[in-house]
Design an enzyme around this catalytic site. Structure first.
Site, PDB file in Angstrom:
ATOM      1  N   ASP A  55      15.752  35.675  18.590  1.00  0.00           N
ATOM      2  CA  ASP A  55      15.639  36.987  17.945  1.00  0.00           C
ATOM      3  C   ASP A  55      14.199  37.484  18.063  1.00  0.00           C
ATOM      4  O   ASP A  55      13.313  36.742  18.474  1.00  0.00           O
ATOM      5  CB  ASP A  55      16.090  36.939  16.478  1.00  0.00           C
ATOM      6  CG  ASP A  55      15.496  35.764  15.742  1.00  0.00           C
ATOM      7  OD1 ASP A  55      14.332  35.407  16.034  1.00  0.00           O
ATOM      8  OD2 ASP A  55      16.177  35.201  14.865  1.00  0.00           O
ATOM      9  N   ASP A  57      10.985  39.486  16.242  1.00  0.00           N
ATOM     10  CA  ASP A  57      10.349  39.979  15.020  1.00  0.00           C
ATOM     11  C   ASP A  57       9.239  40.943  15.391  1.00  0.00           C
ATOM     12  O   ASP A  57       8.373  40.629  16.210  1.00  0.00           O
ATOM     13  CB  ASP A  57       9.762  38.812  14.213  1.00  0.00           C
ATOM     14  CG  ASP A  57      10.853  37.903  13.669  1.00  0.00           C
ATOM     15  OD1 ASP A  57      11.940  38.424  13.370  1.00  0.00           O
ATOM     16  OD2 ASP A  57      10.621  36.691  13.546  1.00  0.00           O
ATOM     17  N   ASP A 134       2.096  30.057   9.753  1.00  0.00           N
ATOM     18  CA  ASP A 134       2.001  28.595   9.675  1.00  0.00           C
ATOM     19  C   ASP A 134       1.223  27.981  10.839  1.00  0.00           C
ATOM     20  O   ASP A 134       0.140  27.434  10.652  1.00  0.00           O
ATOM     21  CB  ASP A 134       3.384  27.941   9.486  1.00  0.00           C
ATOM     22  CG  ASP A 134       4.462  28.442  10.424  1.00  0.00           C
ATOM     23  OD1 ASP A 134       4.143  29.245  11.331  1.00  0.00           O
ATOM     24  OD2 ASP A 134       5.627  28.026  10.267  1.00  0.00           O
TER      25      ASP A 134
HETATM   26  P1  ATP Z   1      12.700  30.270  15.394  1.00  0.00           P
HETATM   27  O1  ATP Z   1      12.724  30.163  16.864  1.00  0.00           O
HETATM   28  O2  ATP Z   1      13.249  29.095  14.713  1.00  0.00           O
HETATM   29  O3  ATP Z   1      13.204  31.571  14.834  1.00  0.00           O
HETATM   30  P2  ATP Z   1      10.222  31.266  14.372  1.00  0.00           P
HETATM   31  O4  ATP Z   1       8.809  30.874  14.639  1.00  0.00           O
HETATM   32  O5  ATP Z   1      10.609  32.660  14.730  1.00  0.00           O
HETATM   33  O6  ATP Z   1      11.132  30.201  15.059  1.00  0.00           O
HETATM   34  P3  ATP Z   1      10.981  31.976  11.713  1.00  0.00           P
HETATM   35  O7  ATP Z   1      11.418  31.101  10.592  1.00  0.00           O
HETATM   36  O8  ATP Z   1      11.943  32.946  12.278  1.00  0.00           O
HETATM   37  O9  ATP Z   1      10.474  30.996  12.846  1.00  0.00           O
HETATM   38  O10 ATP Z   1       9.667  32.706  11.219  1.00  0.00           O
HETATM   39  C1  ATP Z   1       9.061  33.744  11.944  1.00  0.00           C
HETATM   40  C2  ATP Z   1       7.544  33.649  11.805  1.00  0.00           C
HETATM   41  O11 ATP Z   1       7.160  33.791  10.437  1.00  0.00           O
HETATM   42  C3  ATP Z   1       6.947  32.315  12.245  1.00  0.00           C
HETATM   43  O12 ATP Z   1       6.726  32.279  13.628  1.00  0.00           O
HETATM   44  C4  ATP Z   1       5.670  32.259  11.432  1.00  0.00           C
HETATM   45  O13 ATP Z   1       4.664  33.037  12.023  1.00  0.00           O
HETATM   46  C5  ATP Z   1       6.074  32.917  10.122  1.00  0.00           C
HETATM   47  N1  ATP Z   1       6.558  31.931   9.146  1.00  0.00           N
HETATM   48  C6  ATP Z   1       7.824  31.536   8.920  1.00  0.00           C
HETATM   49  N2  ATP Z   1       7.922  30.617   7.957  1.00  0.00           N
HETATM   50  C7  ATP Z   1       6.668  30.400   7.535  1.00  0.00           C
HETATM   51  C8  ATP Z   1       6.090  29.556   6.532  1.00  0.00           C
HETATM   52  N3  ATP Z   1       6.846  28.732   5.815  1.00  0.00           N
HETATM   53  N4  ATP Z   1       4.750  29.620   6.366  1.00  0.00           N
HETATM   54  C9  ATP Z   1       3.982  30.461   7.097  1.00  0.00           C
HETATM   55  N5  ATP Z   1       4.464  31.259   8.046  1.00  0.00           N
HETATM   56  C10 ATP Z   1       5.795  31.252   8.272  1.00  0.00           C
HETATM   57 MG    MG Z   2      12.525  33.620  14.326  1.00  0.00          MG
END
Ligand code: ATP
Ligand code: MG
Length: 436
Positions: A55, A57, A134
């Site tokens: 997805d 963002d 993070d």
């Molecule tokens: P995925 O491929 O699993 O979606 P993702 O990196 O996009 O990985 P998400 O949970 O969708 O993970 O979160 C999107 C973004 O938001 C992360 O890349 C990070 O920058 C931020 N983020 C998410 N969770 C946290 C957290 N617990 N603490 C700090 N930043 C976070």
């Molecule tokens: Mg994501």
């Protein structure tokens, strides 16, 4: 604090062909309305690896109401932090306003015990938005204005080196949100990255902080961890960092008691099958996976009850309830899933009854197939009698006359008496090495 680095279009590998048309539409539209617009987070990280993100963002300096004014197909969601969902049929592009986490006590940020962040809801600049994220590789911004990648946290260097590193002080960041430990494992395995030693070191020490996380949130994380397509390695890493025992305490106790025994062989097999199915784009049932994860505690407790004189089916029902009641304190398993888990478990002793009218009745049970698959895996890994599983395999494809004959005889006499577990052992899994 390092200053911002901007990687021009020619200095990175992001190809717009891997960005969904709808995400591009959102970015261009915001840009046209004179707002900043970036892709951020997992999608940028995955695009840099040449992988198609699941997805997209988007972040912008526009506030939620302003975002809504730009898009007709937009809904604002979230109470804790408002963001916009822009809908295109099945696809949703999430658009968030830059957010800050400042330590000056202004705003409505709240801390819990242990420094955990309970609320944060302050708009900020793109740089502030980067610092609250993070991992460094999760804080890269793809700018739609000039197709550059903007990096405030040396995320590009880490990305090139394959390093997963928390932004800021690792211990403090884990204390703020202990779920980041689970995310570290998930991303390291999925991306093939190494967790930086400064982040790996505190994890076993801080693992118990997961006790403070709501069990519903941990369920969501566990689903992401185990249905990633890399559950075998994820499981090994979770154990390595002492995180697994916080999620499944009783399972971990069983594993620790028999470090190389059936529980490990069985789980490794189930996880391997799960990964194969996911990689082959076949569906996987979370209830099956969870039933497997908790099978050993249920089996041991049920056997103790049987020894104490309980009837078999009743013993399994009771054991299932007790184990589930304790399990949901750490990872909340929704009832729709736990009901089916119980069925799989309580069908196991019933599958041992291969004489008379019962087998035919059992074939019509809505969970017969799952329970049979479960038995087959138990047999394959040495905890159930292979002849029993074979009997059911033959019974399913037999014609009526054959089935009648089979239920006169029943499965072989040894059926129902599990062999000594040490005698049959599946192939050992190669150990994961930890160089750091
Ligand atoms: P995925 O491929 O699993 O979606 P993702 O990196 O996009 O990985 P998400 O949970 O969708 O993970 O979160 C999107 C973004 O938001 C992360 O890349 C990070 O920058 C931020 N983020 C998410 N969770 C946290 C957290 N617990 N603490 C700090 N930043 C976070
Ligand atoms: Mg994501």
């Amino acid at each position: 604090m390092p200053s911002v680095k901007v990687y021009a279009r020619s200095e990175h590998t992001i190809s717009r062909t891997l960005i969904s048309d709808n995400a591009l539409k959102v970015l261009y539209r915001l840009r046209k309305a004179d707002y900043q617009a970036y892709l951020v987070g997992g999608c940028v990280r995955d695009l840099l690896l040449g992988r198609e993100p699941k997805d997209f963002d988007v972040v912008t300096d526009a506030h939620p109401d302003e975002i809504r004014a730009v898009f007709r197909n937009c809904r604002l969601i979230g109470r804790r932090f408002r963001l916009a969902h822009v809908h295109f049929g099945n696809e949703i592009v999430e658009v968030a306003t830059f957010r800050a986490l400042n330590d000056d006590g202004v705003g409505d940020r709240q801390h819990g015990r242990d420094g955990r962040i309970l609320r944060d809801n302050i708009y900020g600049t793109i740089e502030e938005d980067a610092w609250r994220r993070d991992f460094t590789v999760n804080a890269l911004y793809y700018n739609i204005r000039d197709f550059s990648v903007v990096d405030f946290v040396c995320g590009m260097d880490d990305h090139k080196a394959g390093i997963l590193r928390l932004i800021g002080d690792p211990e403090q960041r884990f204390r703020e949100d202990p779920v980041r430990m689970l995310r570290a494992v998930r991303f390291a395995v999925k991306l093939g990255f190494t967790i930086h030693p400064s982040c790996a070191e505190p994890m076993p020490r801080l693992a118990s902080l997961l006790e403070g996380i709501p069990s519903a949130r941990l369920f969501d994380e566990v689903i992401k961890l185990l249905l990633s397509g890399y559950s075998v390695q994820t499981f090994e890493e979770l154990r390595h960092y002492k995180l697994f025992g916080l999620l499944f305490p009783e399972t971990e106790q069983c594993l620790a008691r028999e470090p190389e025994g059936f529980p490990l062989v069985f789980l490794a097999k189930v996880l391997e099958r799960t990964d194969e199915r996911i990689q082959g784009n076949k569906g996987v049932a979370p209830f099956f996976l969870f039933a497997a994860l908790l099978w050993e505690p249920v089996r041991i407790l049920a056997n103790a009850k049987i020894k104490a004189g309980d009837n078999e089916v009743f013993a399994y029902q009771e054991a299932a309830s007790e184990v589930l009641n304790r399990q949901v304190r750490s990872v909340a398993i929704p009832r729709t899933i736990s009901l089916t888990m119980r069925e799989i478990w309580t069908l196991q002793p019933r599958l041992e009854r291969t004489k008379g009218v019962r087998p035919l009745k059992l074939l019509g049970h809505p969970r017969f197939r799952a329970a049979y698959d479960f038995l087959a895996l138990r047999a394959e890994t040495g905890e159930a009698e292979p002849e029993l599983a074979n009997w059911w395999t033959r019974f399913q494809s037999a014609n009526e006359a054959e089935q009648r004959a089979m239920t006169r005889e029943g499965a072989s006499p040894r059926t129902g008496v599990p062999r000594s577990r040490s005698r049959r052992r599946g192939p050992r899994r190669p150990k994961v090495t930890h160089d750091t």
